[in-house]
Design a protein around this motif. Sequence first.
Motif, PDB file in Angstrom:
ATOM      1  N   VAL A 125      -2.634  -0.378 -21.008  1.00 18.06           N
ATOM      2  CA  VAL A 125      -2.609  -1.842 -20.877  1.00 18.06           C
ATOM      3  C   VAL A 125      -2.889  -2.281 -19.446  1.00 18.06           C
ATOM      4  O   VAL A 125      -3.331  -3.405 -19.197  1.00 18.06           O
ATOM      5  CB  VAL A 125      -1.238  -2.388 -21.347  1.00 18.06           C
ATOM      6  CG1 VAL A 125      -1.160  -3.904 -21.193  1.00 18.06           C
ATOM      7  CG2 VAL A 125      -0.997  -2.014 -22.808  1.00 18.06           C
ATOM      8  N   LEU A 126      -2.667  -1.404 -18.469  1.00 13.72           N
ATOM      9  CA  LEU A 126      -2.817  -1.758 -17.061  1.00 13.72           C
ATOM     10  C   LEU A 126      -4.274  -2.089 -16.743  1.00 13.72           C
ATOM     11  O   LEU A 126      -5.166  -1.275 -16.972  1.00 13.72           O
ATOM     12  CB  LEU A 126      -2.340  -0.601 -16.184  1.00 13.72           C
ATOM     13  CG  LEU A 126      -2.354  -0.845 -14.673  1.00 13.72           C
ATOM     14  CD1 LEU A 126      -1.362  -1.939 -14.292  1.00 13.72           C
ATOM     15  CD2 LEU A 126      -2.037   0.448 -13.920  1.00 13.72           C
ATOM     16  N   LYS A 127      -4.488  -3.297 -16.189  1.00  8.51           N
ATOM     17  CA  LYS A 127      -5.865  -3.703 -15.884  1.00  8.51           C
ATOM     18  C   LYS A 127      -6.021  -4.341 -14.508  1.00  8.51           C
ATOM     19  O   LYS A 127      -7.150  -4.563 -14.066  1.00  8.51           O
ATOM     20  CB  LYS A 127      -6.373  -4.669 -16.954  1.00  8.51           C
ATOM     21  CG  LYS A 127      -5.497  -5.889 -17.195  1.00  8.51           C
ATOM     22  CD  LYS A 127      -6.011  -6.692 -18.378  1.00  8.51           C
ATOM     23  CE  LYS A 127      -5.073  -7.869 -18.697  1.00  8.51           C
ATOM     24  NZ  LYS A 127      -5.531  -8.646 -19.876  1.00  8.51           N
ATOM     25  N   ARG A 128      -4.905  -4.642 -13.809  1.00 13.61           N
ATOM     26  CA  ARG A 128      -5.004  -5.238 -12.471  1.00 13.61           C
ATOM     27  C   ARG A 128      -3.980  -4.563 -11.571  1.00 13.61           C
ATOM     28  O   ARG A 128      -2.800  -4.478 -11.920  1.00 13.61           O
ATOM     29  CB  ARG A 128      -4.717  -6.749 -12.496  1.00 13.61           C
ATOM     30  CG  ARG A 128      -5.555  -7.548 -13.470  1.00 13.61           C
ATOM     31  CD  ARG A 128      -5.157  -9.020 -13.453  1.00 13.61           C
ATOM     32  NE  ARG A 128      -5.688  -9.740 -14.596  1.00 13.61           N
ATOM     33  CZ  ARG A 128      -5.065  -9.893 -15.751  1.00 13.61           C
ATOM     34  NH1 ARG A 128      -3.843  -9.386 -15.897  1.00 13.61           N
ATOM     35  NH2 ARG A 128      -5.612 -10.551 -16.746  1.00 13.61           N
ATOM     36  N   CYS A 129      -4.431  -4.126 -10.404  1.00 12.26           N
ATOM     37  CA  CYS A 129      -3.543  -3.555  -9.401  1.00 12.26           C
ATOM     38  C   CYS A 129      -3.854  -4.240  -8.074  1.00 12.26           C
ATOM     39  O   CYS A 129      -5.015  -4.251  -7.644  1.00 12.26           O
ATOM     40  CB  CYS A 129      -3.753  -2.045  -9.265  1.00 12.26           C
ATOM     41  SG  CYS A 129      -3.376  -1.115 -10.771  1.00 12.26           S
ATOM     42  N   VAL A 130      -2.847  -4.817  -7.449  1.00 10.69           N
ATOM     43  CA  VAL A 130      -3.045  -5.604  -6.231  1.00 10.69           C
ATOM     44  C   VAL A 130      -2.068  -5.128  -5.166  1.00 10.69           C
ATOM     45  O   VAL A 130      -0.861  -5.060  -5.411  1.00 10.69           O
ATOM     46  CB  VAL A 130      -2.841  -7.110  -6.493  1.00 10.69           C
ATOM     47  CG1 VAL A 130      -3.210  -7.920  -5.255  1.00 10.69           C
ATOM     48  CG2 VAL A 130      -3.663  -7.570  -7.687  1.00 10.69           C
ATOM     49  N   ALA A 131      -2.594  -4.816  -3.979  1.00 11.93           N
ATOM     50  CA  ALA A 131      -1.770  -4.357  -2.865  1.00 11.93           C
ATOM     51  C   ALA A 131      -1.830  -5.373  -1.735  1.00 11.93           C
ATOM     52  O   ALA A 131      -2.874  -5.953  -1.450  1.00 11.93           O
ATOM     53  CB  ALA A 131      -2.252  -2.991  -2.372  1.00 11.93           C
ATOM     54  N   GLY A 132      -0.696  -5.583  -1.077  1.00  5.39           N
ATOM     55  CA  GLY A 132      -0.656  -6.508   0.049  1.00  5.39           C
ATOM     56  C   GLY A 132       0.596  -6.282   0.871  1.00  5.39           C
ATOM     57  O   GLY A 132       1.408  -5.411   0.574  1.00  5.39           O
ATOM     58  N   GLY A 133       0.727  -7.092   1.916  1.00  9.17           N
ATOM     59  CA  GLY A 133       1.869  -6.951   2.794  1.00  9.17           C
ATOM     60  C   GLY A 133       1.673  -5.888   3.849  1.00  9.17           C
ATOM     61  O   GLY A 133       2.590  -5.588   4.618  1.00  9.17           O
ATOM     62  N   PRO A 146       0.811  -1.227   0.000  1.00  7.46           N
ATOM     63  CA  PRO A 146       0.000   0.000   0.000  1.00  7.46           C
ATOM     64  C   PRO A 146       0.837   1.266   0.000  1.00  7.46           C
ATOM     65  O   PRO A 146       0.513   2.232  -0.702  1.00  7.46           O
ATOM     66  CB  PRO A 146      -0.826  -0.152   1.291  1.00  7.46           C
ATOM     67  CG  PRO A 146      -0.981  -1.623   1.455  1.00  7.46           C
ATOM     68  CD  PRO A 146       0.330  -2.198   1.001  1.00  7.46           C
ATOM     69  N   VAL A 147       1.924   1.286   0.767  1.00  3.67           N
ATOM     70  CA  VAL A 147       2.761   2.484   0.824  1.00  3.67           C
ATOM     71  C   VAL A 147       3.366   2.797  -0.538  1.00  3.67           C
ATOM     72  O   VAL A 147       3.598   3.973  -0.877  1.00  3.67           O
ATOM     73  CB  VAL A 147       3.857   2.320   1.902  1.00  3.67           C
ATOM     74  CG1 VAL A 147       4.862   1.223   1.511  1.00  3.67           C
ATOM     75  CG2 VAL A 147       4.579   3.627   2.155  1.00  3.67           C
ATOM     76  N   GLN A 148       3.602   1.775  -1.364  1.00  5.59           N
ATOM     77  CA  GLN A 148       4.154   2.010  -2.696  1.00  5.59           C
ATOM     78  C   GLN A 148       3.105   2.615  -3.629  1.00  5.59           C
ATOM     79  O   GLN A 148       3.415   3.486  -4.444  1.00  5.59           O
ATOM     80  CB  GLN A 148       4.713   0.707  -3.265  1.00  5.59           C
ATOM     81  CG  GLN A 148       5.949   0.216  -2.511  1.00  5.59           C
ATOM     82  CD  GLN A 148       6.386  -1.169  -2.927  1.00  5.59           C
ATOM     83  OE1 GLN A 148       5.579  -2.096  -3.004  1.00  5.59           O
ATOM     84  NE2 GLN A 148       7.675  -1.312  -3.189  1.00  5.59           N
ATOM     85  N   PHE A 149       1.850   2.169  -3.494  1.00  8.40           N
ATOM     86  CA  PHE A 149       0.783   2.775  -4.293  1.00  8.40           C
ATOM     87  C   PHE A 149       0.575   4.236  -3.880  1.00  8.40           C
ATOM     88  O   PHE A 149       0.337   5.100  -4.726  1.00  8.40           O
ATOM     89  CB  PHE A 149      -0.508   1.976  -4.147  1.00  8.40           C
ATOM     90  CG  PHE A 149      -0.523   0.716  -4.960  1.00  8.40           C
ATOM     91  CD1 PHE A 149      -0.896   0.736  -6.294  1.00  8.40           C
ATOM     92  CD2 PHE A 149      -0.148  -0.494  -4.408  1.00  8.40           C
ATOM     93  CE1 PHE A 149      -0.901  -0.417  -7.064  1.00  8.40           C
ATOM     94  CE2 PHE A 149      -0.145  -1.660  -5.155  1.00  8.40           C
ATOM     95  CZ  PHE A 149      -0.522  -1.625  -6.497  1.00  8.40           C
ATOM     96  N   ALA A 150       0.670   4.522  -2.579  1.00  2.80           N
ATOM     97  CA  ALA A 150       0.553   5.903  -2.106  1.00  2.80           C
ATOM     98  C   ALA A 150       1.677   6.767  -2.679  1.00  2.80           C
ATOM     99  O   ALA A 150       1.447   7.922  -3.078  1.00  2.80           O
ATOM    100  CB  ALA A 150       0.573   5.938  -0.580  1.00  2.80           C
ATOM    101  N   ALA A 151       2.896   6.224  -2.748  1.00  2.00           N
ATOM    102  CA  ALA A 151       4.026   6.971  -3.302  1.00  2.00           C
ATOM    103  C   ALA A 151       3.828   7.241  -4.797  1.00  2.00           C
ATOM    104  O   ALA A 151       4.208   8.305  -5.295  1.00  2.00           O
ATOM    105  CB  ALA A 151       5.323   6.196  -3.068  1.00  2.00           C
ATOM    106  N   LEU A 152       3.219   6.302  -5.507  1.00  2.00           N
ATOM    107  CA  LEU A 152       2.941   6.508  -6.930  1.00  2.00           C
ATOM    108  C   LEU A 152       1.930   7.631  -7.116  1.00  2.00           C
ATOM    109  O   LEU A 152       2.053   8.453  -8.042  1.00  2.00           O
ATOM    110  CB  LEU A 152       2.426   5.216  -7.562  1.00  2.00           C
ATOM    111  CG  LEU A 152       3.432   4.067  -7.677  1.00  2.00           C
ATOM    112  CD1 LEU A 152       2.763   2.831  -8.263  1.00  2.00           C
ATOM    113  CD2 LEU A 152       4.629   4.463  -8.526  1.00  2.00           C
TER     114      LEU A 152
END
Length: 319
Positions: A271-279, A250-256
């Motif tokens: 082309v991006l169609k799936r984004c998955v956050a975990g850990g 999640p912290v990486q998606f927030a940084a993006l």
Amino acid sequence: MSDPLSYLPLAIAGANGVLDGIDIRRLIAAGVALLQRTAPLVRALHGRRSALLIPGGPSFFVALAASEGRGALLLDPRAESSELAEWLGSGGVGAAFTVRALEHRLPAALPRVLLDDAPARATWRCGEESRTIELAMHDGLRLEGEDDVAGADEEVLVASRGDAAADALGTPITHRRLLACARATARAAKLAARDHTLALAPYANLFGLLSGAIAPLLAGGRVTTGSAFTPAQALRALEQDGVSMLVGAPVQFAALLDELARRGHPLDAPVLKRCVAGGGPLDASLRARWYDRVGVVLAQGDAIAGDAGFAVGDPGPGA
């Protein structure tokens, strides 16, 4: 005799995916060659586990293949040295696989293999002994077996304590369990050989390893390891490299999102169609902001789907 493809590294090799521009079959073959050509490593690992202190990428899968026949302890390079020493001491480890930048984190007396130059060569070190091992297999890696065969009931990975995904899966983790989880993940995400996954989450976290590498590779896809990418580099890869799935913490998606706001123009990644956050915990506000800015659902990837696999959880806003 067990089907060769019931063992995780060989099953991954058999799917013919690509990791960081290298055929995964070549990486697994290099690991097999390393074990065959390094008798001191075999002796050090006899009746013991290996340890993997590797951020990710090709070296990781060479090490996984070279750990054949024993469990591999996943070590987090971000952990304190005291934690690493504790895990190594209690994990029954006979030798470690690592890279030069992290070698100093290991106890001096522990035998180790340095994989900076894999899959071409490796360096074996034990005390004062140091020698180079060439890893090329001129005859290639021959694999015969049934696709989607159930995995062997033997230990393949042991996750460090505190990994929530590992707690859900149970440790130690068998080939059977991990293959079932990875295949379920690939089915849930509809992964195929055409897919390109950008894996930002580190492999030391079981979620990042399974969802960001093993599942897409078992589907025959292409994986780029981006755990060392800056947010700007990750956005550039999403826009220029045909990435269809993004896996991260999640912290990486927030940084993006912060980087998108800084540069002032929207993400152009058709082309991006799936984004998955975990850990780590994924809050509703981050999911909402991601969908608003990117237009792709950000799914939670830590939950276990029934008896196997990381589920894409509640799809969140915009689904």
